[in-house]
Design an enzyme around this catalytic site. Structure first.
Site, short mmCIF file in Angstrom:
data_model
loop_
_atom_site.label_atom_id
_atom_site.label_comp_id
_atom_site.label_asym_id
_atom_site.label_seq_id
_atom_site.Cartn_x
_atom_site.Cartn_y
_atom_site.Cartn_z
N HIS A 26 -9.56 2.33 0.08
CA HIS A 26 -9.49 1.21 1.01
C HIS A 26 -10.58 1.29 2.09
O HIS A 26 -10.29 1.11 3.28
CB HIS A 26 -8.09 1.17 1.64
CG HIS A 26 -7.67 -0.17 2.13
ND1 HIS A 26 -8.31 -0.85 3.14
CD2 HIS A 26 -6.65 -0.98 1.74
CE1 HIS A 26 -7.70 -1.99 3.36
NE2 HIS A 26 -6.69 -2.11 2.52
N HIS B 42 0.79 -1.23 0.00
CA HIS B 42 0.00 0.00 0.00
C HIS B 42 0.83 1.29 0.00
O HIS B 42 0.55 2.23 0.75
CB HIS B 42 -0.97 0.00 1.18
CG HIS B 42 -2.05 -1.03 1.08
ND1 HIS B 42 -2.52 -1.52 -0.10
CD2 HIS B 42 -2.78 -1.67 2.06
CE1 HIS B 42 -3.48 -2.40 0.12
NE2 HIS B 42 -3.65 -2.52 1.42
N GLU C 47 -11.34 -3.65 -2.98
CA GLU C 47 -10.42 -2.64 -3.51
C GLU C 47 -10.22 -2.88 -5.00
O GLU C 47 -9.56 -3.82 -5.39
CB GLU C 47 -9.09 -2.74 -2.78
CG GLU C 47 -9.20 -2.59 -1.28
CD GLU C 47 -8.15 -3.41 -0.53
OE1 GLU C 47 -6.96 -3.19 -0.76
OE2 GLU C 47 -8.53 -4.27 0.26
#
Ligand code: BGC
Length: 389
Positions: free
Chosen positions: A223, A148, A354
């Site tokens: 997210h 991420h 996602e």
């Protein structure tokens, strides 16, 4: 001060438009809003302060509302979707996303609640990749892998307000962020923006744009953790899910794709026809945390997922132009986080969908490409559509 007046004015425009009065343009040109209008905008669509970062940067909270009463609150810290209130089948609103009431919660450790993830969402194996013969090393923040965007990804940056107001479609906010060359190890200055639009017909659209001055990789997503029964109201195992995907990317122990895309048929991974999330989760080691290969192949807006929560009647459809979607069932939530309204987030109390390019694509030449060249424009869109039954 001028900026604040503008925001308030735009807020007023939002309210005026929501009320159905077509005074948008007139309101834009009016230097002074009428006192009654001021009252309305303060009660409805205002910009509030959300606090300051430890280094003194101002952070704000913006509210988008539509005529159905759907209310989305977004902050320029991490371009986070802070809350999303949606009606149930009786018209009662509930906030269906996990997160925090205050900025402090987002400044601390948390598993990316509601944030915009970048420069590369999901994992990059061994925290490195090679572009044009040059190896780029990234932060290994998930064992040996990169997750991420690194130690301080886009979800932890203060974004700039570019625009807020009402278009013919609904209420919108556009935020921008410039990720500098070398930030978290990625090459190129990347100028990106995200636009949240809450439409009149009950869709929350998230669209992204990015441009670079050096060849780089990009994969942006949101997210948010959802619980359609209302955030903090139990686990999500009773939600019924349909995923428009016949395959998923097989992963190793570190959740890095092996390169094999395997059929979901006759396995607990199969959501091609609607199934409750909990019906087979015990057969999936650790719970669902997998990238599904969408049947659309990406490139055009198509239905990726549909989720139905039977007690409230809420339904969320997700349409995207991305080739994949990470289905994650909040496996690492363990009751140690107290979120909005004092709710405690336990295992499986939220799910994420996602929309994205596949994990580790920078190291997988057979996956859809994620390289962005100077002169090209990265654009992607994901639409969340809400209704009840
Ligand atoms: C990942 C999970 C990770 C979570 C972070 C998800 O996108 O797939 O493995 O734990 O984000 O909270």
């Amino acid at each position: 001060m001028k900026a604040r007046v503008w925001i308030r004015l735009v807020s007023a425009i939002a309210v005026i438009s929501i009320c159905g009065c077509e005074k948008k343009d007139a309101a834009i040109k009016e230097p002074e809003a009428k006192p009654e209008a001021k009252e309305i905008r303060q009660m409805n669509a205002n910009k509030e302060s959300f606090g300051k970062t430890p280094d003194g940067k101002q952070v704000d909270l913006y509210t988008l509302t539509n005529t159905s009463g759907i209310r989305a609150r977004i902050t320029n810290f991490g371009a986070i979707l802070v809350s999303l209130e949606v009606p149930d089948r009786d018209g009662n609103l509930a906030d269906i996303t996990l997160g925090f009431d205050k900025l402090d919660g987002y400044l601390g450790e948390h598993p990316y609640f509601g944030g915009i993830i970048g420069r590369y969402a999901n994992r990059i194996g061994k925290a490195r990749f090679t572009l044009d013969g040059v190896e780029y090393k990234l932060a290994a923040n998930n064992d040996e892998n990169h997750l991420h965007g690194g130690t301080k990804g886009f979800d932890k940056k203060v974004w700039k307000l570019e625009d807020i107001g009402v278009t013919s479609e609904g209420a919108m906010i556009k935020l921008s962020y410039i990720s500098e060359d070398g930030e978290e190890g990625y090459p190129g200055n990347l100028a990106c923006s995200v636009t949240y639009t809450l439409t009149k017909d009950d869709k929350l659209r998230i669209s992204y744009e990015a441009e670079t001055d050096k060849t780089t990789v990009v994969n942006l997503t949101n997210h948010s953790y959802y619980n359609l029964a209302g955030q903090g109201n139990g686990d999500i195992l009773g939600h019924e899910l349909m995923l428009n995907a016949d395959k998923y990317t097989v992963v190793d122990e570190g959740l890095i794709p092996t390169g094999e895309n395997r059929s979901v048929k006759n396995t607990p991974m199969d959501f091609a026809t609607p199934m409750t999330i909990g019906s087979r989760i015990a057969q999936v080691k650790g719970g669902y945390d997998h990238n599904y290969v969408l049947n659309s192949g990406g490139g055009t807006l198509a239905l990726a997922a549909k989720v139905y929560e039977p007690t409230s009647g809420r339904i969320m459809e997700i349409h995207t132009d991305q080739p994949g979607v990470q289905f994650y069932t909040g496996n690492f939530l363990d009751g140690s986080i107290t979120g909005k309204a004092g709710k405690i987030y336990k295992k499986h109390y939220g799910f994420c969908l996602e929309t994205q390019h596949f994990p580790d694509s920078p190291n997988k030449p057979d996956f859809p490409p994620v390289v962005l060249e100077p002169g090209q424009k990265y654009t992607t869109v994901t639409v969340h559509k809400f209704y009840t039954k």
